[in-house]
Design a protein around this motif. Structure first.
Motif, PDB file in Angstrom:
ATOM      1  N   SER A  28       0.836  -1.211   0.000  1.00 13.73           N
ATOM      2  CA  SER A  28       0.000   0.000   0.000  1.00 13.73           C
ATOM      3  C   SER A  28       0.868   1.257   0.000  1.00 13.73           C
ATOM      4  N   ARG A  29       1.876   1.229  -0.848  1.00 11.83           N
ATOM      5  CA  ARG A  29       2.807   2.343  -0.987  1.00 11.83           C
ATOM      6  C   ARG A  29       3.214   2.484  -2.448  1.00 11.83           C
ATOM      7  N   VAL A  30       3.766   3.655  -2.777  1.00 11.97           N
ATOM      8  CA  VAL A  30       4.297   3.911  -4.111  1.00 11.97           C
ATOM      9  C   VAL A  30       5.583   3.116  -4.265  1.00 11.97           C
ATOM     10  N   LYS A  31       5.772   2.526  -5.435  1.00  8.75           N
ATOM     11  CA  LYS A  31       7.001   1.769  -5.701  1.00  8.75           C
ATOM     12  C   LYS A  31       8.208   2.698  -5.648  1.00  8.75           C
ATOM     13  N   ALA A  32       9.296   2.182  -5.110  1.00  8.41           N
ATOM     14  CA  ALA A  32      10.526   2.958  -4.958  1.00  8.41           C
ATOM     15  C   ALA A  32      11.074   3.404  -6.313  1.00  8.41           C
ATOM     16  N   ASN A  33      11.833   4.483  -6.282  1.00  9.20           N
ATOM     17  CA  ASN A  33      12.540   5.012  -7.454  1.00  9.20           C
ATOM     18  C   ASN A  33      11.614   5.438  -8.583  1.00  9.20           C
ATOM     19  N   ILE A  45       5.902  10.915  -1.242  1.00 13.79           N
ATOM     20  CA  ILE A  45       4.518  10.468  -1.080  1.00 13.79           C
ATOM     21  C   ILE A  45       4.404   9.432   0.024  1.00 13.79           C
ATOM     22  N   ASN A  46       5.317   8.472   0.061  1.00 15.53           N
ATOM     23  CA  ASN A  46       5.263   7.435   1.092  1.00 15.53           C
ATOM     24  C   ASN A  46       5.459   8.024   2.493  1.00 15.53           C
ATOM     25  N   THR A  47       6.296   9.037   2.609  1.00 16.93           N
ATOM     26  CA  THR A  47       6.487   9.714   3.892  1.00 16.93           C
ATOM     27  C   THR A  47       5.186  10.369   4.335  1.00 16.93           C
ATOM     28  N   LYS A  48       4.499  11.011   3.410  1.00 19.76           N
ATOM     29  CA  LYS A  48       3.213  11.641   3.733  1.00 19.76           C
ATOM     30  C   LYS A  48       2.184  10.586   4.137  1.00 19.76           C
ATOM     31  N   LEU A  49       2.145   9.460   3.433  1.00 19.22           N
ATOM     32  CA  LEU A  49       1.222   8.383   3.787  1.00 19.22           C
ATOM     33  C   LEU A  49       1.526   7.850   5.184  1.00 19.22           C
TER      34      LEU A  49
END
Length: 56
Positions: A28-33, A45-49
């Motif tokens: 449930s996160r954006v894929k890295a890079n 985005i993942n930090t905000k999530l």
């Protein structure tokens, strides 16, 4: 994002639109890079999530 309280579920929009190929459904996160509209990185985005999850 889903929030549950007293057996009620509320779905909230986190404010980001992500291409399905850039989304890791298992985590449930954006894929890295990857980079997204407006130059945001997956890390941004993942930090905000993470913040949204921990604040609620």
């Amino acid at each position: 994002m889903a929030v549950s309280f007293n057996s009620q579920r509320l779905m909230l929009n986190a404010g980001y639109r992500i291409d399905v190929v850039k989304w890791n459904e298992e985590k449930s996160r954006v894929k890295a890079n990857t980079t997204h509209v407006g130059g945001l990185t997956a890390t941004d985005i993942n930090t905000k999530l993470n913040t949204l999850e921990n604040d609620h």
